[in-house]
Scaffold this active site. Structure first.
Site, mmCIF file in Angstrom:
data_model
loop_
_atom_site.group_PDB
_atom_site.id
_atom_site.type_symbol
_atom_site.label_atom_id
_atom_site.label_comp_id
_atom_site.label_asym_id
_atom_site.label_seq_id
_atom_site.Cartn_x
_atom_site.Cartn_y
_atom_site.Cartn_z
ATOM 1 N N HIS A 1 -8.297 11.403 -2.064
ATOM 2 C CA HIS A 1 -7.807 10.217 -2.624
ATOM 3 C C HIS A 1 -7.782 10.133 -4.039
ATOM 4 O O HIS A 1 -8.370 10.688 -4.716
ATOM 5 C CB HIS A 1 -8.849 9.072 -2.172
ATOM 6 C CG HIS A 1 -8.533 7.728 -2.358
ATOM 7 N ND1 HIS A 1 -8.014 7.306 -3.405
ATOM 8 C CD2 HIS A 1 -8.009 6.668 -1.336
ATOM 9 C CE1 HIS A 1 -7.621 5.785 -3.271
ATOM 10 N NE2 HIS A 1 -7.487 5.711 -1.925
ATOM 11 N N LEU B 1 -15.151 5.509 -4.867
ATOM 12 C CA LEU B 1 -13.638 5.181 -4.524
ATOM 13 C C LEU B 1 -13.403 3.896 -5.375
ATOM 14 O O LEU B 1 -14.112 2.977 -5.144
ATOM 15 C CB LEU B 1 -13.484 5.152 -3.184
ATOM 16 C CG LEU B 1 -11.926 5.034 -2.659
ATOM 17 C CD1 LEU B 1 -11.249 6.114 -2.983
ATOM 18 C CD2 LEU B 1 -12.042 4.701 -1.197
ATOM 19 N N GLU C 1 -6.921 1.922 -3.106
ATOM 20 C CA GLU C 1 -5.590 1.915 -3.420
ATOM 21 C C GLU C 1 -4.981 0.362 -3.649
ATOM 22 O O GLU C 1 -4.085 0.147 -3.960
ATOM 23 C CB GLU C 1 -4.551 2.480 -2.398
ATOM 24 C CG GLU C 1 -3.359 2.951 -2.465
ATOM 25 C CD GLU C 1 -2.895 4.093 -1.310
ATOM 26 O OE1 GLU C 1 -1.793 3.631 -0.758
ATOM 27 O OE2 GLU C 1 -3.438 5.027 -1.021
ATOM 28 N N ARG D 1 -0.849 9.397 -0.596
ATOM 29 C CA ARG D 1 -1.894 9.731 -1.535
ATOM 30 C C ARG D 1 -1.959 11.216 -1.960
ATOM 31 O O ARG D 1 -2.517 11.449 -2.882
ATOM 32 C CB ARG D 1 -3.227 9.539 -0.468
ATOM 33 C CG ARG D 1 -3.605 8.061 -0.489
ATOM 34 C CD ARG D 1 -4.740 7.883 0.518
ATOM 35 N NE ARG D 1 -5.219 6.358 0.196
ATOM 36 C CZ ARG D 1 -5.767 5.820 1.235
ATOM 37 N NH1 ARG D 1 -6.651 6.667 1.860
ATOM 38 N NH2 ARG D 1 -6.285 4.543 1.280
ATOM 39 N N PHE E 1 0.866 -1.217 0.024
ATOM 40 C CA PHE E 1 0.233 0.195 0.105
ATOM 41 C C PHE E 1 1.021 1.431 0.050
ATOM 42 O O PHE E 1 2.097 1.157 0.425
ATOM 43 C CB PHE E 1 -0.818 -0.028 1.307
ATOM 44 C CG PHE E 1 -2.461 -0.028 0.979
ATOM 45 C CD1 PHE E 1 -2.754 -1.336 0.458
ATOM 46 C CD2 PHE E 1 -3.246 1.113 1.103
ATOM 47 C CE1 PHE E 1 -4.373 -1.287 0.173
ATOM 48 C CE2 PHE E 1 -4.496 1.097 0.656
ATOM 49 C CZ PHE E 1 -5.023 -0.187 0.250
ATOM 50 N N HIS F 1 -11.520 12.752 0.634
ATOM 51 C CA HIS F 1 -11.809 11.257 1.312
ATOM 52 C C HIS F 1 -11.616 11.290 2.821
ATOM 53 O O HIS F 1 -12.550 10.512 3.403
ATOM 54 C CB HIS F 1 -10.527 10.414 0.677
ATOM 55 C CG HIS F 1 -10.612 8.885 1.164
ATOM 56 N ND1 HIS F 1 -11.745 8.141 0.969
ATOM 57 C CD2 HIS F 1 -9.720 8.225 1.700
ATOM 58 C CE1 HIS F 1 -11.411 6.899 1.302
ATOM 59 N NE2 HIS F 1 -10.024 7.278 1.746
ATOM 60 N N ARG G 1 -2.794 10.960 5.599
ATOM 61 C CA ARG G 1 -2.783 9.715 6.411
ATOM 62 C C ARG G 1 -2.452 8.701 5.312
ATOM 63 O O ARG G 1 -2.635 8.722 4.091
ATOM 64 C CB ARG G 1 -4.384 9.218 6.650
ATOM 65 C CG ARG G 1 -4.398 8.063 7.017
ATOM 66 C CD ARG G 1 -6.038 7.602 7.463
ATOM 67 N NE ARG G 1 -6.898 7.718 6.414
ATOM 68 C CZ ARG G 1 -7.181 6.963 5.592
ATOM 69 N NH1 ARG G 1 -6.322 5.878 5.551
ATOM 70 N NH2 ARG G 1 -7.859 7.041 4.729
ATOM 71 N N GLN H 1 -7.664 14.886 3.151
ATOM 72 C CA GLN H 1 -6.923 14.026 2.298
ATOM 73 C C GLN H 1 -7.807 13.850 1.021
ATOM 74 O O GLN H 1 -8.968 13.518 1.086
ATOM 75 C CB GLN H 1 -6.723 12.539 2.567
ATOM 76 C CG GLN H 1 -6.011 11.666 1.784
ATOM 77 C CD GLN H 1 -5.729 10.391 2.519
ATOM 78 O OE1 GLN H 1 -6.294 9.328 2.657
ATOM 79 N NE2 GLN H 1 -4.300 10.433 3.045
#
Length: 592
Positions: free
Chosen positions: A250, A260, A263, A294, A116, A361, A402, A248
């Site tokens: 995304h 969404l 990821e 991100r 990730f 996000h 994050r 954030q």
């Protein structure tokens, strides 16, 4: 009006709320209040995974996880909290497995792990497999598992109860309560959707686990219900909000929709391409490419579009390419998100790249807490009996950005801590008297909205709020754009005072409650923009084109935003600062 009494009241039944309930309900009489049926909570939309340094697939350890979290958060992370989260991550995953969560497995039968963004081996040497997952339905599985355990423990749920006020022993809105003076929570006030009746819940401990506030933006991965209720209620009661300017975006929302695509798609080998077919992330993050954090990927995508390398007839998105992956691999690891592409865009991921663009996000900021989830009313003093966990809270494990999979970890680690701490407080603390008219302010506001004969439509004000936030406070920001956003929000605050609802009834009046939620969104948008205007640097998810570099000398601190009475009437946002907790990692250049 009905009055109830519980030792612990938990507000919200997503991952953090139910994880807290599992701990507190074995120690104290506990109620969970939720405006949704629990399994409809937004935790269920989380797709990719929950990280922990299990080292089931590759060498890993919790210190590397801590470093990645601190670096990923652009050094605004409180490092003591990050250490707690990374250390306790391993037990958090094992707890869920023992509850029955069906993680994907390696051929040897261990919990499988995948890569990730921003998670690396040996302090950045290469991407590491740290994310434990259940296909691309990890959040859904966590939510179902926790709910089953809560049912097993006979946790008391009050479903479709909207909490609209938190009751404190002192009025903090004036800012005149002395530092060190004891302030305690005495309960909450809730509106029952089915009947329109007001309920007062007296409690020794209250845990906020109400989630995020993505609906301040138009293009968002967040559900319609994510209106920042807990954050706004705390703000209105004089409690500060921390680091709200950091939001954030995304990278891989379905273009034009914001729905969404996890990821996990890039973790399994998906590649971002521009109109030239170029794997452009090689230019922005040469080491880990598409698996950069991100905020970096979102800015790279937005930059490709504005420099003319976007795709489609309007050149307003880039492409996520999965066509080089085996269809069987896609079906096994990414069944939901590929179905989203087919359903919402009519794209076949086996043979066609998927149009994507950044979507709002996650709020890195929120109600400030200690590592034991105690709510802070200033930099040092806690509100006795008030706790918060999950996206509504800012223990600051996420800092300015994050890392993916740290959210599902956050709700489990700090949800558990909140439940234990709330129950402990409830067993030790005396009962606090309720105010003389505990439901008065809530009843007054509801009746004002219901009785207003004609005025602004809720949908119109909400649409204009979301449009100005999308246009002026998104991936790229400037003083001019943020000033425009602030002017718009100030105007919308005045217009909100004239909002009316068409449904004047009491039963299942969602029109009325959307008006209440709009008030929360307007308040929170003001905090986001005020913090973004004051922070004249670029850090993590906050990128100022007029101040494009990080400035540790002036801005290596948390923003603390208070809502206070304005001299001209109404309210205004007053900003203060809080130092970042450093342990072992000093700020350095953030590159991948």
């Amino acid at each position: 009006m009905q009055t109830h009494q519980y030792d612990v009241v938990i507000v919200g039944a997503g991952g953090a709320g139910m994880r807290a309930a599992l701990e507190s309900s074995t120690r104290a009489r506990t109620a969970v209040l939720t405006k949704l049926y629990p399994t409809r909570s937004h935790t269920g939309a989380a797709q990719g995974g929950m990280c922990a340094a299990l080292a089931n697939v590759e060498e890993d350890n919790w210190e590397w996880h801590t470093f990645d979290t601190v670096k990923g958060g652009d050094y605004l992370v409180d490092q003591d909290a990050a250490e707690v989260m990374a250390k306790e991550a391993i037990d958090a995953v094992i707890d869920l497995e023992r509850m029955g969560l069906p993680f994907n497995r390696t051929p040897e039968g261990r919990i499988d792990q995948r890569r990730f963004g921003g998670h690396t081996r040996n302090h950045g040497e290469a991407a590491v497999r740290r994310s434990c997952y259940a296909a691309d339905r990890t959040g859904h599985m966590i939510l179902q598992t926790l709910y089953q355990q809560c049912v097993k423990q006979d946790v008391a749920f009050f479903n479709e109860f909207y909490v609209l006020d938190v009751l404190l022993t002192h009025d903090l809105t004036s800012g005149e309560v002395a530092d060190g003076e004891q302030v305690q929570v005495s309960g909450v006030v809730a509106y029952e959707l089915a009947t329109g009746e007001i309920h007062v819940f007296r409690a020794k401990s209250v845990v906020f686990a109400t989630g995020g506030a993505g609906k301040i933006y138009k293009t968002t991965s967040n559900a319609h219900t994510l209106t920042g209720d807990g954050m706004a209620l705390a703000l209105r009661r004089g409690i500060p909000l921390e680091d709200m300017e950091f939001f954030q975006f995304h990278p891989t929302g379905l273009a034009g929709l914001g729905i969404l695509l996890s990821e996990a798609a890039r973790g399994e080998g998906g590649i971002l391409r521009n109109s030239d077919g170029e794997r452009f992330m090689e230019r922005y993050a040469p080491t880990i490419k598409d698996l950069a954090p991100r905020d970096m990927v979102a800015r790279a995508m937005a930059n490709e579009v504005r420099e003319g390398r976007g795709c489609g007839p309007d050149k307003d998105y880039v492409l996520l390419d999965l066509t080089h992956l085996e269809p069987a691999h896609i079906d096994a690891k990414l069944p939901d998100i590929t179905e989203f592409a087919r359903t919402y865009l009519g794209v076949e991921p086996y043979t066609e790249p998927v149009p994507v663009y950044p979507t709002a996000h996650y709020a890195m900021g929120g109600i400030p807490t200690t590592i034991d989830a105690e709510v802070l009313r200033n930099n040092t003093d806690v509100v006795g009996g008030l706790f918060a966990a999950g996206e509504v809270a800012c223990v600051s494990v996420h800092g300015a950005n994050r890392l993916g999979t740290n959210s599902l970890l956050d709700i489990n680690v700090f949800g558990k801590r909140a439940g234990i701490a709330a129950a402990r407080y409830a067993t030790e603390a005396p009962w606090v008297d309720l105010p003389e008219d505990p439901a008065g302010p809530v009843v007054g506001e509801i009746e004002r909205l219901r009785d207003q004969a004609a005025g602004e439509r809720v949908a119109d004000v909400r649409r204009e709020l979301q449009e100005t936030m999308d246009a002026n406070a998104q991936v790229f920001r400037t003083a001019d754009s943020l000033t425009q956003a602030m002017d718009d929000v100030t105007s919308l605050k005045k217009r909100f005072a004239a909002v009316s609802v068409q449904d004047k009834g009491r039963r299942f009046n969602t029109d009325l409650l959307e008006a209440v939620e709009l008030g929360f969104l307007v308040d929170l948008a003001e905090v986001v923009v005020a913090g973004a205007l004051a922070r004249e640097e670029s850090r993590g998810g906050h990128f100022r084109e007029d101040f494009p570099t990080r400035d540790d000398e002036k801005f290596l601190h948390h923003t603390m935003a208070y809502q206070r009475p304005a001299a001209t009437g109404g309210t205004e946002i007053v900003l203060d600062h809080k130092p970042v907790t450093m342990t072992r990692y000093q700020p350095m250049e953030r590159k991948y």
